[in-house]
Write a protein that holds these residues in place. Structure first.
Motif, PDB file in Angstrom:
ATOM      1  N   PHE A 129      -0.742  12.583   0.781  1.00  0.00           N
ATOM      2  CA  PHE A 129      -1.085  11.209   1.120  1.00  0.00           C
ATOM      3  C   PHE A 129      -2.510  11.129   1.657  1.00  0.00           C
ATOM      4  O   PHE A 129      -3.028  12.086   2.239  1.00  0.00           O
ATOM      5  N   TYR A 130      -3.120   9.972   1.444  1.00  0.00           N
ATOM      6  CA  TYR A 130      -4.454   9.716   1.997  1.00  0.00           C
ATOM      7  C   TYR A 130      -4.348   8.563   2.980  1.00  0.00           C
ATOM      8  O   TYR A 130      -3.775   7.516   2.676  1.00  0.00           O
ATOM      9  N   LYS A 131      -4.920   8.768   4.170  1.00  0.00           N
ATOM     10  CA  LYS A 131      -4.898   7.736   5.196  1.00  0.00           C
ATOM     11  C   LYS A 131      -6.164   6.895   5.075  1.00  0.00           C
ATOM     12  O   LYS A 131      -7.284   7.401   5.223  1.00  0.00           O
ATOM     13  N   VAL A 132      -5.987   5.627   4.748  1.00  0.00           N
ATOM     14  CA  VAL A 132      -7.109   4.725   4.494  1.00  0.00           C
ATOM     15  C   VAL A 132      -7.975   4.576   5.743  1.00  0.00           C
ATOM     16  O   VAL A 132      -7.480   4.352   6.846  1.00  0.00           O
ATOM     17  N   ARG A 133      -9.306   4.719   5.538  1.00  0.00           N
ATOM     18  CA  ARG A 133     -10.271   4.555   6.623  1.00  0.00           C
ATOM     19  C   ARG A 133     -10.898   3.167   6.553  1.00  0.00           C
ATOM     20  O   ARG A 133     -10.875   2.505   5.518  1.00  0.00           O
ATOM     21  N   SER A 134     -11.453   2.747   7.655  1.00  0.00           N
ATOM     22  CA  SER A 134     -12.124   1.455   7.687  1.00  0.00           C
ATOM     23  C   SER A 134     -13.271   1.446   6.670  1.00  0.00           C
ATOM     24  O   SER A 134     -14.081   2.366   6.620  1.00  0.00           O
ATOM     25  N   GLY A 135     -13.321   0.408   5.847  1.00  0.00           N
ATOM     26  CA  GLY A 135     -14.373   0.295   4.844  1.00  0.00           C
ATOM     27  C   GLY A 135     -14.017   0.900   3.501  1.00  0.00           C
ATOM     28  O   GLY A 135     -14.781   0.783   2.536  1.00  0.00           O
ATOM     29  N   ASP A 136     -12.871   1.565   3.410  1.00  0.00           N
ATOM     30  CA  ASP A 136     -12.444   2.176   2.143  1.00  0.00           C
ATOM     31  C   ASP A 136     -12.115   1.109   1.100  1.00  0.00           C
ATOM     32  O   ASP A 136     -11.656   0.013   1.439  1.00  0.00           O
ATOM     33  N   THR A 137     -12.337   1.445  -0.140  1.00  0.00           N
ATOM     34  CA  THR A 137     -11.885   0.622  -1.265  1.00  0.00           C
ATOM     35  C   THR A 137     -11.110   1.521  -2.220  1.00  0.00           C
ATOM     36  O   THR A 137     -11.277   2.752  -2.203  1.00  0.00           O
TER      37      THR A 137
ATOM     38  N   SER B 132     -10.402   6.367  -5.439  1.00  0.00           N
ATOM     39  CA  SER B 132     -10.125   6.923  -6.774  1.00  0.00           C
ATOM     40  C   SER B 132     -11.218   7.899  -7.192  1.00  0.00           C
ATOM     41  O   SER B 132     -10.943   8.935  -7.793  1.00  0.00           O
ATOM     42  N   ARG B 133     -12.460   7.591  -6.867  1.00  0.00           N
ATOM     43  CA  ARG B 133     -13.569   8.496  -7.194  1.00  0.00           C
ATOM     44  C   ARG B 133     -13.494   9.788  -6.381  1.00  0.00           C
ATOM     45  O   ARG B 133     -13.794  10.868  -6.888  1.00  0.00           O
TER      46      ARG B 133
ATOM     47  N   THR C  87      -3.930   4.194 -11.663  1.00  0.00           N
ATOM     48  CA  THR C  87      -2.915   5.173 -11.254  1.00  0.00           C
ATOM     49  C   THR C  87      -2.544   4.967  -9.789  1.00  0.00           C
ATOM     50  O   THR C  87      -1.361   4.989  -9.418  1.00  0.00           O
ATOM     51  N   LEU C  88      -3.554   4.765  -8.944  1.00  0.00           N
ATOM     52  CA  LEU C  88      -3.287   4.515  -7.526  1.00  0.00           C
ATOM     53  C   LEU C  88      -2.462   3.246  -7.340  1.00  0.00           C
ATOM     54  O   LEU C  88      -1.528   3.206  -6.535  1.00  0.00           O
ATOM     55  N   LEU C  89      -2.805   2.212  -8.099  1.00  0.00           N
ATOM     56  CA  LEU C  89      -2.064   0.953  -8.004  1.00  0.00           C
ATOM     57  C   LEU C  89      -0.604   1.146  -8.389  1.00  0.00           C
ATOM     58  O   LEU C  89       0.311   0.679  -7.697  1.00  0.00           O
ATOM     59  N   ALA C  90      -0.376   1.855  -9.508  1.00  0.00           N
ATOM     60  CA  ALA C  90       0.980   2.040 -10.019  1.00  0.00           C
ATOM     61  C   ALA C  90       1.820   2.915  -9.101  1.00  0.00           C
ATOM     62  O   ALA C  90       2.973   2.589  -8.783  1.00  0.00           O
ATOM     63  N   VAL C  91       1.255   4.042  -8.660  1.00  0.00           N
ATOM     64  CA  VAL C  91       2.005   4.992  -7.823  1.00  0.00           C
ATOM     65  C   VAL C  91       2.402   4.367  -6.494  1.00  0.00           C
ATOM     66  O   VAL C  91       3.480   4.626  -5.956  1.00  0.00           O
TER      67      VAL C  91
END
Length: 238
Positions: free
Chosen positions: A73-81, A86-87, A95-99
């Motif tokens: 898992f990746y923990k979203v940081r402030s300012g992330d998109t 994905s990059r 893929t991120l959207l679907a998963v």
């Protein structure tokens, strides 16, 4: 007399034509038989190929199941998109959207955890352990030792081999980092290297650069400089 000669010539001509036609039919029959034999042999070979393909397909239909990779898992940081994430992992936004069942790409929130398809990202944490990634970096790696050549300290020095965090440097565990980028005590997974712990700093270690501790001077020099290495900062401490 003349008629007799002409008759004999006519008979000879008829015989020559007849024998030639027979020879031609014989030759034609011979080649036709050879062609048929070759065609039959090719068909047998083709049947054998089809049989092998069928057997291979049957084996493919019942593959040996591999153990599923533990989720990452990746923990979203402030300012992330989603595009930036994905990059970082080298996987498509779709893929991120679907998963993760995300309908609105703009709905990300700091602290949110996104599941990363580790197989597509080429990421597998040691031992298949479950992990939460809070930062992804592209780093330059170098190596250092506890000796004069790296720290200016001799074995007689009271702080010889002691890291900035106060622990004793250990090969296979200790790395020096820029604490403004990777906080002290962080556990990191370095692609191609493995799990390491941020325990030390260095005057030349700035930004995303990382120094790996090694016991042997020769080994450290041979390690050289490795650029563009993916580094994953994990949640929690080792």
């Amino acid at each position: 007399m003349l008629h007799s000669s002409i008759f004999r010539l006519a008979i000879c001509f008829i015989l020559i034509v007849t024998l030639g036609a027979a020879a031609e039919r014989s030759a034609y029959a011979y080649h036709t038989s050879a062609d048929l034999a070759e065609t039959a042999m090719t068909s047998q070979e083709w049947d054998a190929i089809l049989q092998r393909d069928a057997e291979a397909e049957a084996r493919t239909e019942s593959p040996v199941l591999k153990p599923a990779s533990s989720p990452v898992f990746y923990k979203v940081r402030s300012g992330d998109t989603l595009y930036r994430i994905s990059r970082s992992f080298g996987i498509p936004v779709q893929t991120l959207l679907a998963v993760n069942g995300i309908n609105d790409p703009g709905s990300l929130q700091a602290g949110q955890q996104l599941q990363i398809p580790s197989e597509q990202a080429g990421l597998e944490l040691p031992g298949g352990q479950e992990g939460i990634i809070r930062q992804v970096l592209t780093s330059t790696l170098t190596a250092y030792t506890a000796g004069v050549e790296s720290t200016g300290k001799k074995p007689s020095h009271p702080e010889y081999g002691i890291t900035y965090s106060g622990s004793k440097a250990e090969e296979g565990r200790t790395i020096a980092v820029d604490p403004t980028v990777i906080p002290m005590g962080s556990t990191v997974f370095i692609d191609g290297i493995g799990i390491r712990k941020a325990e030390d700093i260095g005057s030349a270690i700035r930004g995303s650069r990382i120094d790996l501790f090694m016991d042997d001077v020769k080994q450290a020099r041979e390690f050289g400089v490795k650029k563009n290495v993916k580094v994953y900062v994990l949640e929690g401490k080792a």
